[in-house]
Design a protein around this motif. Structure first.
Motif, PDB file in Angstrom:
ATOM      1  N   VAL A 112       0.436  -0.978   0.392  1.00 16.24           N
ATOM      2  CA  VAL A 112      -0.236   0.289   0.309  1.00 16.24           C
ATOM      3  C   VAL A 112       0.758   1.534   0.737  1.00 16.24           C
ATOM      4  CG1 VAL A 112      -1.775   1.192   1.057  1.00 16.24           C
ATOM      5  CG2 VAL A 112      -1.949  -1.318   1.356  1.00 16.24           C
ATOM      6  N   ILE A 113       0.636   2.148  -0.780  1.00 18.11           N
ATOM      7  CA  ILE A 113       1.233   2.918  -1.004  1.00 18.11           C
ATOM      8  C   ILE A 113       0.755   4.926  -1.287  1.00 18.11           C
ATOM      9  CG2 ILE A 113       1.634   3.269  -3.339  1.00 18.11           C
ATOM     10  CD1 ILE A 113       4.286   4.708  -2.962  1.00 18.11           C
ATOM     11  N   ARG A 114       0.922   5.927  -0.633  1.00 16.23           N
ATOM     12  CA  ARG A 114       0.434   7.049  -0.912  1.00 16.23           C
ATOM     13  C   ARG A 114       0.838   7.724  -2.081  1.00 16.23           C
ATOM     14  NH1 ARG A 114      -2.870  10.525   2.048  1.00 16.23           N
ATOM     15  NH2 ARG A 114      -3.045   9.678   3.581  1.00 16.23           N
ATOM     16  N   GLY A 118      -1.796  12.080  -3.250  1.00 11.40           N
ATOM     17  CA  GLY A 118      -2.731  12.241  -2.463  1.00 11.40           C
ATOM     18  C   GLY A 118      -3.308  10.550  -1.743  1.00 11.40           C
ATOM     19  N   LYS A 119      -3.505  10.133  -3.156  1.00  4.94           N
ATOM     20  CA  LYS A 119      -4.632   9.109  -3.046  1.00  4.94           C
ATOM     21  C   LYS A 119      -3.486   8.039  -2.621  1.00  4.94           C
ATOM     22  CE  LYS A 119      -7.503   6.644  -6.347  1.00  4.94           C
ATOM     23  NZ  LYS A 119      -7.899   6.058  -7.403  1.00  4.94           N
ATOM     24  N   ILE A 120      -3.938   7.049  -1.599  1.00  3.43           N
ATOM     25  CA  ILE A 120      -4.099   6.133  -1.376  1.00  3.43           C
ATOM     26  C   ILE A 120      -4.275   4.788  -2.384  1.00  3.43           C
ATOM     27  CG2 ILE A 120      -3.236   3.856   0.762  1.00  3.43           C
ATOM     28  CD1 ILE A 120      -3.828   6.358   2.678  1.00  3.43           C
ATOM     29  N   ARG A 121      -3.099   3.667  -2.899  1.00  2.00           N
ATOM     30  CA  ARG A 121      -3.193   2.748  -3.876  1.00  2.00           C
ATOM     31  C   ARG A 121      -3.036   1.459  -3.417  1.00  2.00           C
ATOM     32  NH1 ARG A 121      -2.263   7.215  -6.703  1.00  2.00           N
ATOM     33  NH2 ARG A 121      -3.747   7.942  -7.796  1.00  2.00           N
ATOM     34  N   TYR A 154       8.568   2.100 -11.650  1.00  2.00           N
ATOM     35  CA  TYR A 154       7.345   3.198 -12.094  1.00  2.00           C
ATOM     36  C   TYR A 154       7.119   3.511 -10.844  1.00  2.00           C
ATOM     37  CZ  TYR A 154       7.484  -2.167 -12.983  1.00  2.00           C
ATOM     38  OH  TYR A 154       7.667  -3.343 -13.563  1.00  2.00           O
ATOM     39  N   ASP A 155       6.253   4.870 -10.843  1.00  4.32           N
ATOM     40  CA  ASP A 155       5.510   5.728 -10.092  1.00  4.32           C
ATOM     41  C   ASP A 155       4.194   4.934  -9.046  1.00  4.32           C
ATOM     42  OD1 ASP A 155       3.007   5.944 -11.333  1.00  4.32           O
ATOM     43  OD2 ASP A 155       3.871   7.736 -12.491  1.00  4.32           O
ATOM     44  N   THR A 156       4.485   6.386  -8.008  1.00  2.00           N
ATOM     45  CA  THR A 156       3.418   5.895  -7.377  1.00  2.00           C
ATOM     46  C   THR A 156       2.410   5.465  -7.691  1.00  2.00           C
ATOM     47  OG1 THR A 156       2.810   8.411  -6.779  1.00  2.00           O
ATOM     48  CG2 THR A 156       4.949   7.527  -5.506  1.00  2.00           C
ATOM     49  N   THR A 157       1.683   5.956  -9.008  1.00  2.00           N
ATOM     50  CA  THR A 157       0.675   5.491  -9.601  1.00  2.00           C
ATOM     51  C   THR A 157       0.949   3.464 -10.169  1.00  2.00           C
ATOM     52  OG1 THR A 157       0.837   6.496 -11.462  1.00  2.00           O
ATOM     53  CG2 THR A 157      -0.152   7.987 -10.094  1.00  2.00           C
ATOM     54  N   PHE A 180       0.756  -4.680 -11.351  1.00  2.00           N
ATOM     55  CA  PHE A 180      -1.234  -4.848 -11.371  1.00  2.00           C
ATOM     56  C   PHE A 180      -1.636  -3.843 -10.331  1.00  2.00           C
ATOM     57  CE2 PHE A 180       0.890  -8.729 -14.041  1.00  2.00           C
ATOM     58  CZ  PHE A 180      -0.308  -8.295 -14.674  1.00  2.00           C
ATOM     59  N   GLU A 181      -2.419  -2.872 -10.507  1.00  2.00           N
ATOM     60  CA  GLU A 181      -3.091  -2.589  -9.132  1.00  2.00           C
ATOM     61  C   GLU A 181      -4.542  -2.841  -8.638  1.00  2.00           C
ATOM     62  OE1 GLU A 181      -3.919   1.555  -9.962  1.00  2.00           O
ATOM     63  OE2 GLU A 181      -4.354   1.826  -8.385  1.00  2.00           O
ATOM     64  N   ILE A 182      -3.787  -3.143  -6.740  1.00  2.00           N
ATOM     65  CA  ILE A 182      -5.742  -3.996  -6.588  1.00  2.00           C
ATOM     66  C   ILE A 182      -6.634  -2.251  -6.098  1.00  2.00           C
ATOM     67  CG2 ILE A 182      -5.915  -5.049  -4.110  1.00  2.00           C
ATOM     68  CD1 ILE A 182      -3.012  -5.970  -4.357  1.00  2.00           C
TER      69      ILE A 182
END
Ligand code: FES
Length: 433
Positions: A112-114, A118-121, A154-157, A180-182
């Motif tokens: 999990v990363i901010r 500002g969004k947490i993904r 990779y970047d934070t997105t 792969f985003e969760i």
């Protein structure tokens, strides 16, 4: 008519009928016996899609091997952890862009990363090149996430921003090789939940949300909470031991009884001791892994999670938060208290698990609502698998992009021709879970 009756009820006819019935019963009896035997071992079968029923005992709905069987654990991974909203963290753990936390949740490496926005993904912690781990520390901070193996970053997105040696590879597109985003959802109070389902999952259910809202109001839990301390412990027991209603007893007993020795006698430490010793503890359980607690009339609340690692290993994760900032001495005292309490909790559950798996069996208190809910969900998943005739992996991801590149990369990885070998010989970027 009389002659027919004579034939039907003659001694020889009756004898023939009796012999026939006896033969039929004899033929049927072994089937009944086998069926019972098969049912008895069904909980231990290594083929979870077999046609054996999951529930096997006449005395209980809980299958044999509920806490020990690797096939049941695999079914839980597919039927429960691949498609359920799981609490992982609170937004207070990610105060700056790039701050991340890694988890092993039922064998799924995730982080999990901010983001800079500002969004947490949340992402699968797996490089899209050859599946190497991206964040290798449990916690850290970086706005560029580099894979050490061949230098993809990779970047934070989750977007792939650098892939050395691949810019001129025919068919290779960076945009098709993001992490792969969760699915991640941060509640109004800052609680971060994830759902690994590759498809769009249903939202967190209303009952769970209203329970959490009630807890948040009572405890004062808020997005502006401050993370005070936390730790992950590896333990030798099945994660469902956390479903025992009185699970927290060793934890609170340790906090309440041994604090004087642990803390010495400073004013701050005395204050901390009073918090834990004098105030009742209220809790709210979020199925299937996490207990939230708060100490009444204090500024503290904490989360305690049992994340499975295998059928017999669990990661215990606890974090304590405060509604306002906490001084260093107080933080140290709280950390020490929680460390002792968690250690005792771990040891006591390990002992219980050891006794349980060495003949004592499953105590009745595990036959509760949460166990029934877990059983209902995995039984439903198993029913779907039987209908389909194969195992179903809701979290499975497949790479998109050019077939030409995929084929070239497959050949390349088999020859291991980029720079060096792969981590474990598995060169596929398909996550086959
Ligand atoms: S760059 Fe990540 S595995 Fe190759």
């Amino acid at each position: 008519m009389e002659s027919i009756n004579n034939i039907l009820f003659s001694p020889s006819s009756i004898l023939v009928a009796l012999v026939t019935v006896a033969l039929l019963i004899n033929k049927a009896w072994p089937r009944v016996t086998r069926s019972k035997q098969n049912n008895k071992v069904a909980g231990h079968t290594s083929d979870p899609t077999s046609t054996q029923p999951l529930s096997v005992s006449k005395e209980t709905e809980i299958p044999e091997g509920w806490m020990t069987d690797s096939a049941i654990f695999e079914l839980e991974r597919r039927g429960l952890f691949s498609q359920t909203w799981i609490y992982l963290a609170h937004s207070a753990q990610f105060t700056k862009p790039g701050m991340y936390q890694s988890f092993d949740m039922a064998g799924f490496p995730v982080f999990v990363i901010r983001g800079k926005d500002g969004k947490i993904r949340a992402f699968h912690n797996v490089c899209r090149h050859r599946a190497y781990t991206i964040t290798r520390k449990e916690t850290g901070a970086s706005t560029v996430l580099g894979c050490r193996y061949h230098g993809w970053s990779y970047d934070t997105t989750g977007r792939l921003v650098k892939a050395p040696q691949f810019d001129n590879v025919p068919g290779f597109e960076k945009s098709q090789n993001s992490l792969f985003e969760i699915h991640a959802h941060t509640t109004q109070q800052g609680l971060v939940f994830v759902n690994l389902n590759a498809e769009e999952p249903s939202p967190l259910d209303d009952e769970a949300m209203s329970k959490l809202n009630g807890f948040s109001v009572a405890s004062g839990l808020q997005p502006g909470s401050v993370w005070v301390a936390g730790q992950t412990l590896s333990a030798d027991f099945n994660w469902k031991m956390g479903m025992k209603p009185s699970i927290l007893e060793p934890f609170t007993t340790e906090l309440k009884s041994n604090l004087p020795e642990a803390f010495g006698r400073s004013t701050v430490k005395d204050a901390v001791r009073r918090i834990f010793q004098s105030n009742p503890l209220h809790e709210s359980y979020h199925f299937p892994t996490t207990l939230f607690h708060y100490f009444v009339d204090t500024k503290f609340w904490f989360a305690l999670s049992f994340f499975p690692a295998s059928e017999s290993k669990t990661h215990i994760r606890y974090d304590i938060f405060s509604h306002s900032s906490v001084g260093q001495v107080e933080t140290n005292a709280i950390s020490a208290a929680l460390e002792n309490a968690s250690d005792r909790l771990k040891r006591e559950i390990e002992n219980d698990y050891h006794s349980m798996t060495n003949g004592q069996g499953l105590p009745a208190e595990f036959e509760n609502q949460d166990t029934r809910e877990a059983l209902r969900r995995i039984s439903e998943h198993r029913r779907l698998e039987k209908m389909q005739g194969s195992q179903i992996y809701p979290a499975m991801r497949k790479p998109k992009g050019s077939n030409l590149f995929q084929q070239a990369e497959k050949v390349c990885s088999e020859l291991d021709c980029v720079s060096g070998g792969s981590k474990n010989g598995n060169s596929s970027t398909v996550l086959d879970w």
